[in-house]
Design a protein around this motif. Structure first.
Motif, PDB file in Angstrom:
ATOM      1  N   ASP A 169       0.843  -1.186   0.000  1.00 49.26           N
ATOM      2  CA  ASP A 169       0.000   0.000   0.000  1.00 49.26           C
ATOM      3  C   ASP A 169       0.880   1.237   0.000  1.00 49.26           C
ATOM      4  N   ASN A 170       0.574   2.164  -0.897  1.00 49.95           N
ATOM      5  CA  ASN A 170       1.255   3.453  -0.939  1.00 49.95           C
ATOM      6  C   ASN A 170       2.782   3.308  -1.021  1.00 49.95           C
ATOM      7  N   ASN A 171       3.227   2.414  -1.894  1.00 51.65           N
ATOM      8  CA  ASN A 171       4.644   2.153  -2.160  1.00 51.65           C
ATOM      9  C   ASN A 171       5.400   1.536  -0.978  1.00 51.65           C
ATOM     10  N   VAL A 172       4.667   0.960  -0.015  1.00 50.63           N
ATOM     11  CA  VAL A 172       5.296   0.293   1.131  1.00 50.63           C
ATOM     12  C   VAL A 172       4.810  -1.151   1.184  1.00 50.63           C
ATOM     13  N   LEU A 173       5.748  -2.076   1.252  1.00 53.82           N
ATOM     14  CA  LEU A 173       5.441  -3.495   1.421  1.00 53.82           C
ATOM     15  C   LEU A 173       5.552  -3.809   2.910  1.00 53.82           C
ATOM     16  N   THR A 174       4.495  -4.387   3.474  1.00 51.77           N
ATOM     17  CA  THR A 174       4.485  -4.705   4.900  1.00 51.77           C
ATOM     18  C   THR A 174       4.274  -6.197   5.076  1.00 51.77           C
ATOM     19  N   VAL A 175       5.157  -6.818   5.833  1.00 53.59           N
ATOM     20  CA  VAL A 175       5.038  -8.234   6.176  1.00 53.59           C
ATOM     21  C   VAL A 175       4.753  -8.294   7.671  1.00 53.59           C
ATOM     22  N   SER A 176       3.650  -8.933   8.024  1.00 54.19           N
ATOM     23  CA  SER A 176       3.302  -9.057   9.429  1.00 54.19           C
ATOM     24  C   SER A 176       2.862 -10.491   9.701  1.00 54.19           C
ATOM     25  N   GLY A 177       2.850 -10.846  10.956  1.00 51.85           N
ATOM     26  CA  GLY A 177       2.430 -12.193  11.312  1.00 51.85           C
ATOM     27  C   GLY A 177       2.614 -12.458  12.781  1.00 51.85           C
ATOM     28  N   GLU A 178       2.479 -13.733  13.107  1.00 52.02           N
ATOM     29  CA  GLU A 178       2.596 -14.127  14.511  1.00 52.02           C
ATOM     30  C   GLU A 178       3.103 -15.559  14.611  1.00 52.02           C
ATOM     31  N   ARG A 179       4.059 -15.756  15.502  1.00 52.44           N
ATOM     32  CA  ARG A 179       4.513 -17.103  15.837  1.00 52.44           C
ATOM     33  C   ARG A 179       3.929 -17.429  17.198  1.00 52.44           C
ATOM     34  N   LYS A 180       3.122 -18.486  17.229  1.00 54.77           N
ATOM     35  CA  LYS A 180       2.429 -18.858  18.464  1.00 54.77           C
ATOM     36  C   LYS A 180       3.165 -20.010  19.144  1.00 54.77           C
ATOM     37  N   PRO A 181       3.256 -19.978  20.461  1.00 49.76           N
ATOM     38  CA  PRO A 181       3.905 -21.087  21.178  1.00 49.76           C
ATOM     39  C   PRO A 181       3.033 -22.335  21.130  1.00 49.76           C
ATOM     40  N   GLU A 182       3.682 -23.478  21.287  1.00 49.66           N
ATOM     41  CA  GLU A 182       2.945 -24.740  21.333  1.00 49.66           C
ATOM     42  C   GLU A 182       2.092 -24.763  22.592  1.00 49.66           C
ATOM     43  N   GLU A 183       0.882 -25.261  22.442  1.00 42.76           N
ATOM     44  CA  GLU A 183      -0.016 -25.311  23.590  1.00 42.76           C
ATOM     45  C   GLU A 183      -0.336 -26.748  23.962  1.00 42.76           C
ATOM     46  N   GLY A 184      -0.527 -26.978  25.251  1.00 43.98           N
ATOM     47  CA  GLY A 184      -0.975 -28.273  25.730  1.00 43.98           C
ATOM     48  C   GLY A 184       0.014 -29.408  25.568  1.00 43.98           C
ATOM     49  N   THR A 185       1.309 -29.109  25.559  1.00 45.55           N
ATOM     50  CA  THR A 185       2.298 -30.167  25.401  1.00 45.55           C
ATOM     51  C   THR A 185       2.736 -30.751  26.734  1.00 45.55           C
ATOM     52  N   GLY A 186       2.365 -30.107  27.839  1.00 44.17           N
ATOM     53  CA  GLY A 186       2.720 -30.605  29.165  1.00 44.17           C
ATOM     54  C   GLY A 186       4.189 -30.440  29.485  1.00 44.17           C
ATOM     55  N   GLN A 187       4.881 -29.555  28.755  1.00 46.29           N
ATOM     56  CA  GLN A 187       6.307 -29.357  28.971  1.00 46.29           C
ATOM     57  C   GLN A 187       6.540 -28.322  30.058  1.00 46.29           C
ATOM     58  N   SER A 188       7.594 -28.540  30.807  1.00 47.90           N
ATOM     59  CA  SER A 188       8.017 -27.583  31.814  1.00 47.90           C
ATOM     60  C   SER A 188       9.396 -27.075  31.387  1.00 47.90           C
ATOM     61  N   TYR A 189       9.453 -25.829  30.933  1.00 47.14           N
ATOM     62  CA  TYR A 189      10.696 -25.285  30.400  1.00 47.14           C
ATOM     63  C   TYR A 189      11.689 -24.951  31.502  1.00 47.14           C
ATOM     64  N   HIS A 190      12.957 -25.275  31.263  1.00 46.94           N
ATOM     65  CA  HIS A 190      14.044 -24.868  32.136  1.00 46.94           C
ATOM     66  C   HIS A 190      14.666 -23.582  31.609  1.00 46.94           C
ATOM     67  N   ARG A 191      14.532 -23.382  30.301  1.00 43.01           N
ATOM     68  CA  ARG A 191      15.072 -22.186  29.651  1.00 43.01           C
ATOM     69  C   ARG A 191      14.276 -21.972  28.376  1.00 43.01           C
ATOM     70  N   GLN A 192      13.873 -20.748  28.115  1.00 40.44           N
ATOM     71  CA  GLN A 192      13.134 -20.451  26.893  1.00 40.44           C
ATOM     72  C   GLN A 192      13.692 -19.159  26.306  1.00 40.44           C
ATOM     73  N   GLU A 193      14.466 -19.296  25.224  1.00 40.03           N
ATOM     74  CA  GLU A 193      15.108 -18.152  24.591  1.00 40.03           C
ATOM     75  C   GLU A 193      14.405 -17.728  23.304  1.00 40.03           C
ATOM     76  N   ARG A 194      13.660 -18.614  22.702  1.00 43.85           N
ATOM     77  CA  ARG A 194      12.974 -18.294  21.455  1.00 43.85           C
ATOM     78  C   ARG A 194      11.804 -17.366  21.741  1.00 43.85           C
ATOM     79  N   ILE A 195      11.556 -16.457  20.833  1.00 47.09           N
ATOM     80  CA  ILE A 195      10.547 -15.431  21.036  1.00 47.09           C
ATOM     81  C   ILE A 195       9.288 -15.776  20.259  1.00 47.09           C
ATOM     82  N   TYR A 196       8.163 -15.561  20.883  1.00 49.94           N
ATOM     83  CA  TYR A 196       6.867 -15.787  20.266  1.00 49.94           C
ATOM     84  C   TYR A 196       6.117 -14.467  20.254  1.00 49.94           C
TER      85      TYR A 196
END
Length: 154
Positions: free
Chosen positions: A80-107
């Protein structure tokens, strides 16, 4: 023991560090475009901005963006108006029963905008996602493509 006076005393160093921090906070505020750490641990960030490469061929300009684990329905590419925009969302996994000790990845959500040069054929922009990479192809208009000009000798 001889003191040369080249070191900075810890108290003075903290004052300097605090002044620099205040300067950056006043200049950029909470909306900095860089990823700012939330802890002393390198790799812990508050915002996700997918990395991208932009390169040019004879016929196209290509934006290659890393968007691992982002589903097709969660990505939007808009022009739009000579601008290309890329947007979105990365969602974390749900209901896996995991208990994280460290979480560095961004959602969460992301947004990248690019001002396009005037020689892009905006009617034929295409986008495809493959193996965690988004490829946005921006074809050049015919007039912008390089041409070999013959030199006439008289």
């Amino acid at each position: 023991m001889i003191h040369t006076g080249t070191g900075i005393a810890p108290a003075r160093n903290n004052v300097l560090q605090n002044r620099l921090n205040r300067l950056f906070e006043e200049t950029f505020g909470p909306f900095t475009t860089t990823q700012s750490p939330i802890s002393e641990d390198p790799g812990a960030f508050t915002a996700w901005t997918p990395l991208c490469d932009i390169y040019e061929t004879d016929k196209n300009i290509v934006i290659k963006m890393e968007i691992p684990e982002v589903k097709k329905e969660n990505v939007s590419v808009m022009f739009d108006n000579n601008v290309l925009t890329v947007s979105g969302e990365r969602k974390p996994e749900e209901g896996t029963g995991q208990s994280y000790h460290r979480q560095e990845r961004i959602y969460g959500q992301f947004l990248r905008s690019f001002t396009l040069p005037p020689f892009v054929d905006t009617k034929n922009i295409s986008a495809e996602s493959k193996e965690g990479m988004l490829l946005v192809t921006l074809p050049k208009v015919e007039e912008a493509k390089a041409k070999q000009i013959e030199v006439k000798v008289e």
